[in-house]
Scaffold this motif. Structure first.
Motif, short mmCIF file in Angstrom:
data_model
loop_
_atom_site.label_atom_id
_atom_site.label_comp_id
_atom_site.label_asym_id
_atom_site.label_seq_id
_atom_site.Cartn_x
_atom_site.Cartn_y
_atom_site.Cartn_z
N GLY A 88 0.79 -1.22 0.00
CA GLY A 88 0.00 0.00 0.00
C GLY A 88 0.82 1.27 0.00
N GLN A 89 2.13 1.18 -0.24
CA GLN A 89 3.01 2.34 -0.19
C GLN A 89 3.53 2.70 -1.58
OE1 GLN A 89 3.87 4.24 2.57
NE2 GLN A 89 2.27 3.03 3.54
N GLY A 90 3.81 3.97 -1.75
CA GLY A 90 4.45 4.47 -2.96
C GLY A 90 5.82 5.03 -2.60
N ILE A 117 8.69 6.34 -9.85
CA ILE A 117 7.68 6.19 -8.80
C ILE A 117 7.27 4.73 -8.83
CG2 ILE A 117 5.36 6.79 -8.03
CD1 ILE A 117 5.71 9.48 -9.48
N ALA A 118 7.30 4.07 -7.68
CA ALA A 118 6.88 2.66 -7.57
C ALA A 118 5.78 2.56 -6.53
CB ALA A 118 8.07 1.79 -7.17
N GLU A 119 4.65 1.98 -6.93
CA GLU A 119 3.50 1.79 -6.03
C GLU A 119 3.36 0.29 -5.76
OE1 GLU A 119 1.12 4.17 -5.06
OE2 GLU A 119 1.97 5.87 -6.15
N TYR A 120 3.59 -0.11 -4.50
CA TYR A 120 3.48 -1.51 -4.09
C TYR A 120 2.09 -1.76 -3.53
CZ TYR A 120 8.47 -1.93 -4.70
OH TYR A 120 9.74 -1.95 -5.24
N LYS A 121 1.27 -2.46 -4.27
CA LYS A 121 -0.10 -2.73 -3.85
C LYS A 121 -0.14 -3.95 -2.92
CE LYS A 121 -1.60 0.55 -6.46
NZ LYS A 121 -2.06 1.79 -5.90
N VAL A 173 18.04 5.06 -0.24
CA VAL A 173 16.95 5.26 0.70
C VAL A 173 15.66 5.13 -0.08
CG1 VAL A 173 15.83 6.86 2.28
CG2 VAL A 173 18.33 6.77 2.15
N MET A 174 14.73 4.33 0.42
CA MET A 174 13.42 4.20 -0.20
C MET A 174 12.54 5.30 0.39
SD MET A 174 12.97 0.07 -0.40
CE MET A 174 11.46 0.14 -1.36
N GLN A 175 12.36 6.39 -0.36
CA GLN A 175 11.60 7.55 0.12
C GLN A 175 10.13 7.38 -0.24
OE1 GLN A 175 13.51 10.83 -1.79
NE2 GLN A 175 15.29 10.75 -0.46
N THR A 176 9.25 7.47 0.76
CA THR A 176 7.83 7.38 0.47
C THR A 176 7.40 8.64 -0.25
OG1 THR A 176 7.28 8.22 2.66
CG2 THR A 176 7.26 5.84 2.36
#
Length: 93
Positions: free
Chosen positions: A12-14, A26-30, A89-92
């Motif tokens: 649920g994060q981007g 931009i990566a959106e993990y559903k 760093v994986m930045q939201t």
């Protein structure tokens, strides 16, 4: 991180960042197990993602499929591709 911890942190994060070639993404993990990726050069893809102990693997439809190492603390996630020594760093978003 355990596969459960990774799944909980990504679902649920981007995330936004810069790919190794200097291209923004931009990566959106559903939570359904799919990831959607948009690159700043106009390319985009989707695929199935899964968490394993200490890493995430993605089977894209068009992009090369790959796995990357994920580490973190309570506030920040870090990733490193197997073919790179660079930690990101994986930045939201």
């Amino acid at each position: 991180l355990s596969s459960k911890e990774i799944t909980e942190r990504l679902s649920g994060q981007g995330f936004v960042g810069i790919a190794p070639q200097g291209i923004g993404y931009i990566a959106e993990y559903k939570s359904s197990g799919y990831v959607f990726v948009d690159l700043s050069n106009g390319a985009r893809d989707t695929g199935a993602w899964r968490a394993e102990e200490g890493r995430v693997c993605v089977e894209y439809r068009r992009f090369p499929s790959s796995c990357f190492e994920v580490r973190g603390n309570k506030d920040t996630l870090y990733s490193r591709r197997a073919d790179s020594t660079e930690v990101r760093v994986m930045q939201t978003k």
